[in-house]
Motif scaffolding. Structure first.
Motif, mmCIF file in Angstrom:
data_model
loop_
_atom_site.group_PDB
_atom_site.id
_atom_site.type_symbol
_atom_site.label_atom_id
_atom_site.label_comp_id
_atom_site.label_asym_id
_atom_site.label_seq_id
_atom_site.Cartn_x
_atom_site.Cartn_y
_atom_site.Cartn_z
ATOM 1 N N GLY A 181 -30.635 -7.208 16.168
ATOM 2 C CA GLY A 181 -29.493 -6.502 15.615
ATOM 3 C C GLY A 181 -29.770 -5.672 14.394
ATOM 4 O O GLY A 181 -28.855 -5.329 13.646
ATOM 5 N N HIS A 182 -31.039 -5.321 14.187
ATOM 6 C CA HIS A 182 -31.365 -4.519 13.010
ATOM 7 C C HIS A 182 -32.532 -3.602 13.329
ATOM 8 O O HIS A 182 -33.113 -3.654 14.414
ATOM 9 C CB HIS A 182 -31.719 -5.422 11.820
ATOM 10 C CG HIS A 182 -32.844 -6.378 12.095
ATOM 11 N ND1 HIS A 182 -34.147 -5.983 12.311
ATOM 12 C CD2 HIS A 182 -32.856 -7.727 12.215
ATOM 13 C CE1 HIS A 182 -34.908 -7.023 12.525
ATOM 14 N NE2 HIS A 182 -34.152 -8.099 12.486
ATOM 15 N N VAL A 183 -32.884 -2.770 12.367
ATOM 16 C CA VAL A 183 -34.071 -1.939 12.504
ATOM 17 C C VAL A 183 -35.274 -2.770 12.082
ATOM 18 O O VAL A 183 -35.151 -3.944 11.725
ATOM 19 C CB VAL A 183 -33.960 -0.656 11.654
ATOM 20 C CG1 VAL A 183 -32.812 0.195 12.143
ATOM 21 C CG2 VAL A 183 -33.750 -1.012 10.180
ATOM 22 N N TYR B 246 -19.201 -1.630 14.337
ATOM 23 C CA TYR B 246 -20.612 -1.333 14.135
ATOM 24 C C TYR B 246 -21.141 -2.147 12.968
ATOM 25 O O TYR B 246 -20.445 -2.306 11.943
ATOM 26 C CB TYR B 246 -20.817 0.168 13.849
ATOM 27 C CG TYR B 246 -20.408 1.051 15.006
ATOM 28 C CD1 TYR B 246 -21.342 1.485 15.935
ATOM 29 C CD2 TYR B 246 -19.073 1.438 15.177
ATOM 30 C CE1 TYR B 246 -20.962 2.285 17.005
ATOM 31 C CE2 TYR B 246 -18.694 2.231 16.252
ATOM 32 C CZ TYR B 246 -19.644 2.646 17.157
ATOM 33 O OH TYR B 246 -19.268 3.430 18.226
ATOM 34 N N ASN B 247 -22.371 -2.675 13.112
ATOM 35 C CA ASN B 247 -22.951 -3.385 11.983
ATOM 36 C C ASN B 247 -23.479 -2.382 10.965
ATOM 37 O O ASN B 247 -23.351 -1.174 11.147
ATOM 38 C CB ASN B 247 -24.022 -4.386 12.438
ATOM 39 C CG ASN B 247 -25.287 -3.713 12.972
ATOM 40 O OD1 ASN B 247 -25.473 -2.490 12.885
ATOM 41 N ND2 ASN B 247 -26.177 -4.519 13.516
ATOM 42 N N LEU C 153 -20.831 -3.158 18.505
ATOM 43 C CA LEU C 153 -20.526 -4.542 18.856
ATOM 44 C C LEU C 153 -19.110 -4.615 19.397
ATOM 45 O O LEU C 153 -18.229 -3.862 18.984
ATOM 46 C CB LEU C 153 -20.631 -5.440 17.620
ATOM 47 C CG LEU C 153 -21.939 -5.383 16.816
ATOM 48 C CD1 LEU C 153 -21.752 -6.074 15.470
ATOM 49 C CD2 LEU C 153 -23.075 -6.018 17.591
ATOM 50 N N ALA C 154 -18.897 -5.524 20.343
ATOM 51 C CA ALA C 154 -17.557 -5.805 20.854
ATOM 52 C C ALA C 154 -17.444 -7.314 21.017
ATOM 53 O O ALA C 154 -18.348 -7.950 21.569
ATOM 54 C CB ALA C 154 -17.302 -5.104 22.181
#
Length: 219
Positions: free
Chosen positions: A148-150, A63-64, A70-71
């Motif tokens: 990939g972010h808020v 996890y970020n 994520l994989a």
């Protein structure tokens, strides 16, 4: 264009199988599910966990910093709302958001740019305006989730206009294509880095869950 596989899992199909969650889920995901007090929240967590296992294909999941799973070597994203959990899979960075289209409140003005708000108001009636708002909102959510972010700035400062699925959207120095599906009471949007997405929908049943080894493998 790039293909995005959209897998929808109606959470209600899991209601009579909640007792099997401990067997089907990794311990950490089961523990997370059980921390929810309401059955509806447990169902959505159960559904999302099963879809995560499908996406991971047996790979380990990390996890970020903001909690995005994520994989290594695969691109996917998850979302859930109301009666659905959804998984988007693609060959490049992808983001997905699904929202139940509930009646609008006064807060929607702050969620949109002035141009988006004007476009929303062009809807011929309240149903059309509601549909326009949730199309805009899920486009924003899928865009930032693809990155990939808020939200790095206020939602009302991010525009995905024009709502044309032949035109790429610029965001943080990159380009994204965004496509949407009106599911009847729910709006779904998926963003794909660098190209327009072609959305393919698949509805998953409990029988398919049991028959899919990827859904039964711990990650």
């Amino acid at each position: 264009m790039g293909e995005v596989m959209i897998t929808l899992l109606p959470v209600d199909c899991l209601r009579t199988h909640l007792w099997e969650a401990e067997r089907l889920l990794p311990a950490a995901r089961f523990s997370k599910m059980m921390r929810y007090r309401q059955e509806a929240d447990r169902l959505r967590c159960f559904a999302s966990s099963l879809l995560l296992q499908k996406a991971a294909q047996g790979r380990s999941v990390s996890y970020n910093e903001e909690g995005k799973p994520l994989a290594e070597g695969i691109f996917f994203n998850l979302s859930h709302s109301g009666a659905y959990a959804v998984l988007a899979e693609a060959d490049s960075s992808v983001g997905v958001d699904i929202e139940e289209m509930v009646p609008l409140g006064g807060w929607v003005r702050e969620a949109l740019t002035s141009q988006e708000y004007a476009w929303m108001l062009q809807g011929e009636d309240e149903t059309a305006r509601q549909e326009r708002f949730y199309r805009l909102w899920t486009r924003k959510e899928s865009l930032v989730k693809c990155e990939g972010h808020v939200f790095s700035s206020a939602p009302g400062e991010i525009s995905t206009l024009p709502v044309a699925e032949t035109q790429l959207t610029d965001y943080l120095g990159k380009t994204y294509g965004i496509g949407s599906l009106n599911l009847g009471g729910y709006m779904l949007s998926a963003a794909l880095q660098g190209k327009q997405p072609r959305l393919r929908r698949r509805d998953l049943s409990w029988q398919e869950i049991i028959g899919d080894s990827c859904l039964l493998r711990e990650v």
